[in-house]
Design a protein around this motif. Structure first.
Motif, PDB file in Angstrom:
ATOM      1  N   PRO A  76      -0.398   9.997  -3.839  1.00 33.38           N
ATOM      2  CA  PRO A  76       0.227   8.860  -3.162  1.00 33.38           C
ATOM      3  C   PRO A  76      -0.762   8.290  -2.148  1.00 33.38           C
ATOM      4  O   PRO A  76      -1.694   8.978  -1.715  1.00 33.38           O
ATOM      5  CB  PRO A  76       1.443   9.488  -2.469  1.00 33.38           C
ATOM      6  CG  PRO A  76       1.101  10.926  -2.318  1.00 33.38           C
ATOM      7  CD  PRO A  76       0.163  11.280  -3.441  1.00 33.38           C
ATOM      8  N   SER A  77      -0.551   7.061  -1.763  1.00 31.81           N
ATOM      9  CA  SER A  77      -1.489   6.406  -0.847  1.00 31.81           C
ATOM     10  C   SER A  77      -1.681   7.202   0.439  1.00 31.81           C
ATOM     11  O   SER A  77      -2.794   7.253   0.974  1.00 31.81           O
ATOM     12  CB  SER A  77      -1.027   4.984  -0.530  1.00 31.81           C
ATOM     13  OG  SER A  77       0.257   4.999   0.077  1.00 31.81           O
ATOM     14  N   ALA A  78      -0.660   7.858   0.921  1.00 32.20           N
ATOM     15  CA  ALA A  78      -0.757   8.623   2.169  1.00 32.20           C
ATOM     16  C   ALA A  78      -1.723   9.804   2.050  1.00 32.20           C
ATOM     17  O   ALA A  78      -2.224  10.292   3.071  1.00 32.20           O
ATOM     18  CB  ALA A  78       0.627   9.124   2.589  1.00 32.20           C
ATOM     19  N   ASP A  79      -2.001  10.250   0.826  1.00 31.75           N
ATOM     20  CA  ASP A  79      -2.879  11.406   0.612  1.00 31.75           C
ATOM     21  C   ASP A  79      -4.240  11.035   0.032  1.00 31.75           C
ATOM     22  O   ASP A  79      -4.975  11.907  -0.416  1.00 31.75           O
ATOM     23  CB  ASP A  79      -2.202  12.411  -0.323  1.00 31.75           C
ATOM     24  CG  ASP A  79      -0.931  12.990   0.258  1.00 31.75           C
ATOM     25  OD1 ASP A  79      -0.765  12.936   1.496  1.00 31.75           O
ATOM     26  OD2 ASP A  79      -0.099  13.486  -0.520  1.00 31.75           O
ATOM     27  N   MET A  80      -4.593   9.762   0.033  1.00 31.63           N
ATOM     28  CA  MET A  80      -5.828   9.312  -0.621  1.00 31.63           C
ATOM     29  C   MET A  80      -7.059   9.255   0.275  1.00 31.63           C
ATOM     30  O   MET A  80      -8.157   9.040  -0.228  1.00 31.63           O
ATOM     31  CB  MET A  80      -5.640   7.909  -1.216  1.00 31.63           C
ATOM     32  CG  MET A  80      -4.889   7.854  -2.487  1.00 31.63           C
ATOM     33  SD  MET A  80      -5.028   6.164  -3.150  1.00 31.63           S
ATOM     34  CE  MET A  80      -3.403   5.944  -3.800  1.00 31.63           C
ATOM     35  N   TRP A  89       0.798  -1.226   0.000  1.00 27.60           N
ATOM     36  CA  TRP A  89       0.000   0.000   0.000  1.00 27.60           C
ATOM     37  C   TRP A  89       0.837   1.286   0.000  1.00 27.60           C
ATOM     38  O   TRP A  89       0.492   2.239  -0.701  1.00 27.60           O
ATOM     39  CB  TRP A  89      -1.003  -0.006   1.152  1.00 27.60           C
ATOM     40  CG  TRP A  89      -1.852   1.223   1.194  1.00 27.60           C
ATOM     41  CD1 TRP A  89      -1.853   2.182   2.160  1.00 27.60           C
ATOM     42  CD2 TRP A  89      -2.827   1.640   0.222  1.00 27.60           C
ATOM     43  NE1 TRP A  89      -2.767   3.164   1.857  1.00 27.60           N
ATOM     44  CE2 TRP A  89      -3.371   2.849   0.666  1.00 27.60           C
ATOM     45  CE3 TRP A  89      -3.278   1.099  -0.980  1.00 27.60           C
ATOM     46  CZ2 TRP A  89      -4.351   3.548  -0.036  1.00 27.60           C
ATOM     47  CZ3 TRP A  89      -4.259   1.783  -1.689  1.00 27.60           C
ATOM     48  CH2 TRP A  89      -4.775   2.989  -1.224  1.00 27.60           C
ATOM     49  N   PRO A  90       1.929   1.369   0.735  1.00 27.14           N
ATOM     50  CA  PRO A  90       2.702   2.618   0.716  1.00 27.14           C
ATOM     51  C   PRO A  90       3.212   3.009  -0.678  1.00 27.14           C
ATOM     52  O   PRO A  90       3.502   4.178  -0.923  1.00 27.14           O
ATOM     53  CB  PRO A  90       3.869   2.337   1.662  1.00 27.14           C
ATOM     54  CG  PRO A  90       3.353   1.289   2.586  1.00 27.14           C
ATOM     55  CD  PRO A  90       2.455   0.427   1.726  1.00 27.14           C
ATOM     56  N   GLU A  91       3.302   2.061  -1.591  1.00 30.96           N
ATOM     57  CA  GLU A  91       3.804   2.333  -2.938  1.00 30.96           C
ATOM     58  C   GLU A  91       2.679   2.549  -3.952  1.00 30.96           C
ATOM     59  O   GLU A  91       2.942   2.661  -5.152  1.00 30.96           O
ATOM     60  CB  GLU A  91       4.700   1.180  -3.388  1.00 30.96           C
ATOM     61  CG  GLU A  91       5.916   1.000  -2.489  1.00 30.96           C
ATOM     62  CD  GLU A  91       6.624  -0.325  -2.724  1.00 30.96           C
ATOM     63  OE1 GLU A  91       6.242  -1.059  -3.652  1.00 30.96           O
ATOM     64  OE2 GLU A  91       7.558  -0.607  -1.964  1.00 30.96           O
ATOM     65  N   PHE A  92       1.432   2.614  -3.505  1.00 28.31           N
ATOM     66  CA  PHE A  92       0.291   2.815  -4.410  1.00 28.31           C
ATOM     67  C   PHE A  92       0.126   4.288  -4.743  1.00 28.31           C
ATOM     68  O   PHE A  92       0.406   5.161  -3.924  1.00 28.31           O
ATOM     69  CB  PHE A  92      -1.003   2.306  -3.768  1.00 28.31           C
ATOM     70  CG  PHE A  92      -1.364   0.911  -4.187  1.00 28.31           C
ATOM     71  CD1 PHE A  92      -2.491   0.685  -4.957  1.00 28.31           C
ATOM     72  CD2 PHE A  92      -0.593  -0.173  -3.825  1.00 28.31           C
ATOM     73  CE1 PHE A  92      -2.843  -0.593  -5.347  1.00 28.31           C
ATOM     74  CE2 PHE A  92      -0.925  -1.445  -4.204  1.00 28.31           C
ATOM     75  CZ  PHE A  92      -2.052  -1.656  -4.976  1.00 28.31           C
ATOM     76  N   THR A  93      -0.360   4.539  -5.955  1.00 32.97           N
ATOM     77  CA  THR A  93      -0.772   5.882  -6.361  1.00 32.97           C
ATOM     78  C   THR A  93      -2.093   5.769  -7.105  1.00 32.97           C
ATOM     79  O   THR A  93      -2.408   4.736  -7.702  1.00 32.97           O
ATOM     80  CB  THR A  93       0.258   6.553  -7.291  1.00 32.97           C
ATOM     81  OG1 THR A  93       0.447   5.749  -8.447  1.00 32.97           O
ATOM     82  CG2 THR A  93       1.574   6.799  -6.591  1.00 32.97           C
ATOM     83  N   ALA A  94      -2.842   6.857  -7.052  1.00 28.63           N
ATOM     84  CA  ALA A  94      -4.074   6.988  -7.844  1.00 28.63           C
ATOM     85  C   ALA A  94      -3.884   8.207  -8.743  1.00 28.63           C
ATOM     86  O   ALA A  94      -3.598   9.299  -8.254  1.00 28.63           O
ATOM     87  CB  ALA A  94      -5.287   7.183  -6.944  1.00 28.63           C
ATOM     88  N   THR A  95      -4.017   7.998 -10.056  1.00 29.65           N
ATOM     89  CA  THR A  95      -3.913   9.093 -11.010  1.00 29.65           C
ATOM     90  C   THR A  95      -5.315   9.353 -11.549  1.00 29.65           C
ATOM     91  O   THR A  95      -5.995   8.425 -11.983  1.00 29.65           O
ATOM     92  CB  THR A  95      -2.943   8.733 -12.149  1.00 29.65           C
ATOM     93  OG1 THR A  95      -1.703   8.323 -11.582  1.00 29.65           O
ATOM     94  CG2 THR A  95      -2.699   9.926 -13.057  1.00 29.65           C
TER      95      THR A  95
END
Length: 122
Positions: free
Chosen positions: A65-69, A39-45
């Motif tokens: 980044p996952s931390a900002d989702m 999960w820490p390496e996930f991104t949503a574009t």
């Protein structure tokens, strides 16, 4: 905690990762441990359909980044609509360079996104 709509997009990817690493029948515990690992390496574009040269293309607006989702995951249509207005939006999930899944959203309202600069993708 992750939104159930997003978990449904991620879980098949997690299972494939585990199977590819030799865990033929991953348990719920295996899947949750894999989630915590990746999960820490996930991104949503997030992009919007934009008319272009008689067709459409995607204008990419933001990469989270996952931390900002968290706010996006809790209410994606409200989050998108609040920042970018109405339109036809696409969210692509990635784990590092790996494509995970996609989901479309169509918040109502006037489009605010034309005034937003396009995201520069590397």
């Amino acid at each position: 905690m992750i939104a159930s709509w997003c978990w449904d997009l991620i879980e098949p990817y997690l299972k494939r990762n585990l199977v590819n690493r030799g865990i033929a029948h991953p348990t719920r515990r295996h899947i949750l441990e894999e989630f915590v690992r990746v999960w820490p390496e996930f991104t949503a574009t997030i992009g919007v359909q934009e008319p272009w040269a008689g067709t459409i293309r995607f204008k990419w607006l933001v990469r989270l980044p996952s931390a900002d989702m968290a706010d996006f995951l809790d209410g994606p249509e409200a989050w998108i609509g609040g920042l970018y207005g109405g339109g036809k939006f696409k969210m692509n999930l990635h784990h590092g360079m790996h494509f995970v899944n996609t989901k479309n959203f169509k918040p109502a309202g006037d489009p605010l996104w034309p005034a937003v600069p396009a995201l520069e993708l590397d």
